[in-house]
Enzyme design. Structure first.
Site, PDB file in Angstrom:
ATOM      1  N   ARG A  57       0.809  -1.219   0.000  1.00 41.91           N
ATOM      2  CA  ARG A  57       0.000   0.000   0.000  1.00 41.91           C
ATOM      3  C   ARG A  57       0.843   1.270   0.000  1.00 41.91           C
ATOM      4  O   ARG A  57       0.437   2.295  -0.516  1.00 41.91           O
ATOM      5  CB  ARG A  57      -0.859   0.005   1.265  1.00 41.91           C
ATOM      6  CG  ARG A  57      -2.147  -0.670   1.132  1.00 41.91           C
ATOM      7  CD  ARG A  57      -2.993  -0.317   2.341  1.00 41.91           C
ATOM      8  NE  ARG A  57      -4.047   0.608   2.003  1.00 41.91           N
ATOM      9  CZ  ARG A  57      -3.977   1.903   2.127  1.00 41.91           C
ATOM     10  NH1 ARG A  57      -2.882   2.470   2.594  1.00 41.91           N
ATOM     11  NH2 ARG A  57      -4.991   2.655   1.802  1.00 41.91           N
ATOM     12  N   ASP A 100      -6.613  -4.319   3.295  1.00 45.86           N
ATOM     13  CA  ASP A 100      -5.623  -5.288   3.747  1.00 45.86           C
ATOM     14  C   ASP A 100      -6.087  -5.878   5.056  1.00 45.86           C
ATOM     15  O   ASP A 100      -7.249  -5.734   5.418  1.00 45.86           O
ATOM     16  CB  ASP A 100      -4.226  -4.672   3.851  1.00 45.86           C
ATOM     17  CG  ASP A 100      -4.193  -3.502   4.806  1.00 45.86           C
ATOM     18  OD1 ASP A 100      -5.091  -3.420   5.658  1.00 45.86           O
ATOM     19  OD2 ASP A 100      -3.278  -2.682   4.686  1.00 45.86           O
TER      20      ASP A 100
HETATM   21  C1  UD1 Z   1       1.640   4.331   8.316  1.00 41.77           C
HETATM   22  C2  UD1 Z   1       2.574   3.161   8.553  1.00 41.77           C
HETATM   23  C3  UD1 Z   1       1.899   2.104   9.415  1.00 41.77           C
HETATM   24  C4  UD1 Z   1       1.404   2.737  10.695  1.00 41.77           C
HETATM   25  C5  UD1 Z   1       0.521   3.943  10.385  1.00 41.77           C
HETATM   26  C6  UD1 Z   1       0.061   4.690  11.625  1.00 41.77           C
HETATM   27  C7  UD1 Z   1       3.933   3.070   6.555  1.00 41.77           C
HETATM   28  C8  UD1 Z   1       4.306   2.316   5.328  1.00 41.77           C
HETATM   29  N1  UD1 Z   1       2.937   2.555   7.279  1.00 41.77           N
HETATM   30  O1  UD1 Z   1       0.513   3.850   7.574  1.00 41.77           O
HETATM   31  O2  UD1 Z   1       2.846   1.076   9.702  1.00 41.77           O
HETATM   32  O3  UD1 Z   1       0.662   1.781  11.422  1.00 41.77           O
HETATM   33  O4  UD1 Z   1       1.233   4.878   9.555  1.00 41.77           O
HETATM   34  O5  UD1 Z   1       1.151   5.085  12.387  1.00 41.77           O
HETATM   35  O6  UD1 Z   1       4.542   4.078   6.883  1.00 41.77           O
HETATM   36  N2  UD1 Z   1      -6.965   7.209   6.872  1.00 41.77           N
HETATM   37  C9  UD1 Z   1      -8.104   7.632   6.202  1.00 41.77           C
HETATM   38  N3  UD1 Z   1      -7.966   8.274   5.005  1.00 41.77           N
HETATM   39  C10 UD1 Z   1      -6.740   8.521   4.452  1.00 41.77           C
HETATM   40  C11 UD1 Z   1      -5.579   8.082   5.137  1.00 41.77           C
HETATM   41  C12 UD1 Z   1      -5.728   7.434   6.340  1.00 41.77           C
HETATM   42  O7  UD1 Z   1      -9.218   7.428   6.679  1.00 41.77           O
HETATM   43  O8  UD1 Z   1      -6.678   9.109   3.372  1.00 41.77           O
HETATM   44  C13 UD1 Z   1      -7.094   6.517   8.176  1.00 41.77           C
HETATM   45  C14 UD1 Z   1      -6.603   5.069   8.110  1.00 41.77           C
HETATM   46  O9  UD1 Z   1      -7.618   4.200   7.666  1.00 41.77           O
HETATM   47  C15 UD1 Z   1      -6.226   4.819   9.556  1.00 41.77           C
HETATM   48  C16 UD1 Z   1      -5.684   6.172  10.008  1.00 41.77           C
HETATM   49  O10 UD1 Z   1      -6.217   7.133   9.100  1.00 41.77           O
HETATM   50  O11 UD1 Z   1      -7.361   4.511  10.326  1.00 41.77           O
HETATM   51  C17 UD1 Z   1      -4.159   6.258  10.047  1.00 41.77           C
HETATM   52  O12 UD1 Z   1      -3.635   6.004   8.800  1.00 41.77           O
HETATM   53  P1  UD1 Z   1      -2.225   6.618   8.309  1.00 41.77           P
HETATM   54  O13 UD1 Z   1      -1.610   7.428   9.405  1.00 41.77           O
HETATM   55  O14 UD1 Z   1      -2.460   7.270   7.007  1.00 41.77           O
HETATM   56  O15 UD1 Z   1      -1.371   5.306   8.124  1.00 41.77           O
HETATM   57  P2  UD1 Z   1      -0.504   4.865   6.881  1.00 41.77           P
HETATM   58  O16 UD1 Z   1       0.260   6.036   6.354  1.00 41.77           O
HETATM   59  O17 UD1 Z   1      -1.335   4.060   5.938  1.00 41.77           O
END
Ligand code: UD1
Length: 426
Positions: A100, A124
């Site tokens: 992702r 996922d």
């Molecule tokens: C990154 C990390 C992951 C970690 C997470 C939170 C990487 C490759 N992965 O994932 O290991 O667990 O940060 O610290 O760096 N969300 C939305 N809309 C969006 C984006 C996010 O609703 O556009 C939500 C997600 O579903 C989740 C939350 O926000 O519930 C946090 O996600 P995010 O901080 O974006 O995590 P990642 O960047 O995917």
């Protein structure tokens, strides 16, 4: 650099181990290096990254960059990326689906070429992970998106600095908009930006490439520049230490007892974790070269609640849960980031753990013993946590699906053996 194992030998066998001792080297952070690799797309020329872990997610990101036209050379823990003047600005589904994090190529491609096409990532094991915040934030800078055949097409004739408001401090959305804003016209402020150490590493890397990124109070401030260049250092840019890998070995010491030096671990990136482990009875002594972790006797239960940084990272949670299954007392664990991130709990129950889940809460009653069992790894950290639990369980634990673990760990088995654990790959 050794390629991680895959395919056959997909099981890790852990046996009850006595007190651990010695030293383990903590590698470069997975969640940082993948984004630094994407950031390299923002400038033509030769980029050199150092302290790059030999993990399969790095191999996948290499594959993605190669598909775009980047020439990739891996040499021990160095990664050399030769980024040409023209790139094929597409991230195909067969690669995005497997990782992702590939979505972060969107920002740098838009900034440099004004166009990008990236497959929409699927769900996922943590449940759906939308990218709405990524897209909305990039729209604030002037990008326009359309979706067709499962791909997102992005265009931006000009990116213009703006006030970008994230309703939640998403790590990925912060990274995407940051990598776009560095070449936007004028000033961008990202309000409610994520503050994880990996964001700091990306900002530092972009600044070394000629960007102007800094904190202005609680906002991330970016002054757009005309162009970026590869960093001017023969030794390359050194990726920060992986705090989640470090937490894995901290948990192993907590569960098996003993005293281990985590060379390269950065205590300042793990303040909340160290406080929690201390509350549970461990002794953690940081110095300039790493962290000495010691555990004697049974751990005591402590409540856990995951939060964006500087709160307790959701990625630490499987390790904390594993430790709590054998701590004395009852703990309540609350997951606030990824609500579906409890699947490995069924596997821990197979090992005799007393855990009840209700929505995004889990109640864990510490048992005197766990009992080894065949279990399955469904994701990187949960899989590693099962291996760690297996080191404290009676008998033998076979963790199937070890290739998930390889996505984020360089030689987990070898490093554990190096500190005295009884574990092997079969
Ligand atoms: C990154 C990390 C992951 C970690 C997470 C939170 C990487 C490759 N992965 O994932 O290991 O667990 O940060 O610290 O760096 N969300 C939305 N809309 C969006 C984006 C996010 O609703 O556009 C939500 C997600 O579903 C989740 C939350 O926000 O519930 C946090 O996600 P995010 O901080 O974006 O995590 P990642 O960047 O995917």
């Amino acid at each position: 650099m050794n390629e991680p194992d895959s395919g056959e030998r997909d099981t890790i066998v852990a046996r009850r181990s006595s007190a651990l001792d010695g030293e383990v080297r903590i590698g470069g952070a997975k969640n940082s290096v993948l984004k630094l690799m994407a950031a390299c797309l923002g400038a033509e020329g030769r980029h050199v990254l150092a302290n790059v872990p030999a993990i399969s997610d790095v191999s996948l990101m290499c594959e993605l960059l190669e598909a775009m036209g980047v020439i990739v050379t891996r040499d021990d823990h160095r990664l050399i990326l030769d980024v040409p003047a023209e790139l094929h600005t597409e991230a195909p589904y067969h690669l995005v689906e497997r990782m992702r994090a590939s979505i972060v190529v969107l920002g740098p491609l838009l900034a440099r070429f004004g166009t990008a096409r990236v497959a929409l990532p699927g769900g996922d094991d943590f449940g759906p992970r939308p990218i709405d915040m990524h897209l909305r934030a990039l729209e604030s800078l002037g990008a326009v998106f359309s979706t067709e055949h499962g791909d997102i097409s992005a265009r931006a004739d000009t990116l213009t600095g703006a006030d970008v408001v994230l309703e939640y401090p998403s790590v990925g959305a912060t990274e995407n908009v940051l990598m776009a804003a560095v070449r936007a016209k004028g000033r961008t402020h990202i309000h409610n930006a994520a503050r994880e150490p990996e964001i700091g590493d990306l900002a530092g890397f972009l600044n070394a490439m000629g960007a102007k990124v800094g904190w202005a109070g609680d906002r991330l401030r970016i002054d757009g520049v005309e162009r970026l260049h590869p960093i001017r250092s023969d030794s390359g840019y050194r990726v920060i230490a992986d705090r989640i890998e470090a937490s894995t070995y901290l948990a192993a010491v907590g569960m098996c007892g003993g005293s281990v030096f985590l060379r390269g671990a950065v205590a300042d990136h793990m303040t909340m974790l160290i406080r929690k482990l201390t509350e549970m009875g461990m002794h953690i002594a940081p110095d300039a070269a790493g962290v000495q972790a010691t555990a004697t006797g049974r751990l005591v239960a402590a409540d856990i609640s995951t939060l964006p940084y500087p709160g307790l990272a959701t990625d630490y949670k499987p390790f904390l849960v594993a430790m709590l299954t054998m701590a004395s007392g009852v703990a309540i664990v609350t997951e606030n980031i990824f609500t579906g991130r409890f699947r490995y709990i069924d596997e821990l129950r197979r090992m005799g753990a007393d855990i009840r889940t209700e929505g995004h809460h889990a109640v864990i009653r510490g048992a005197e013993h766990l009992s080894g069992a065949p279990v399955r790894s469904h994701d990187i950290r949960a899989g590693a946590a099962l291996v760690v639990a297996g080191l404290a369980a009676e008998g033998q634990t076979e963790v199937a699906g070890a290739s998930h673990i390889d996505r984020g760990y360089e030689d987990l088995v070898g490093k554990l053996v190096g500190i005295g654990a009884t574990v092997s790959r079969s």
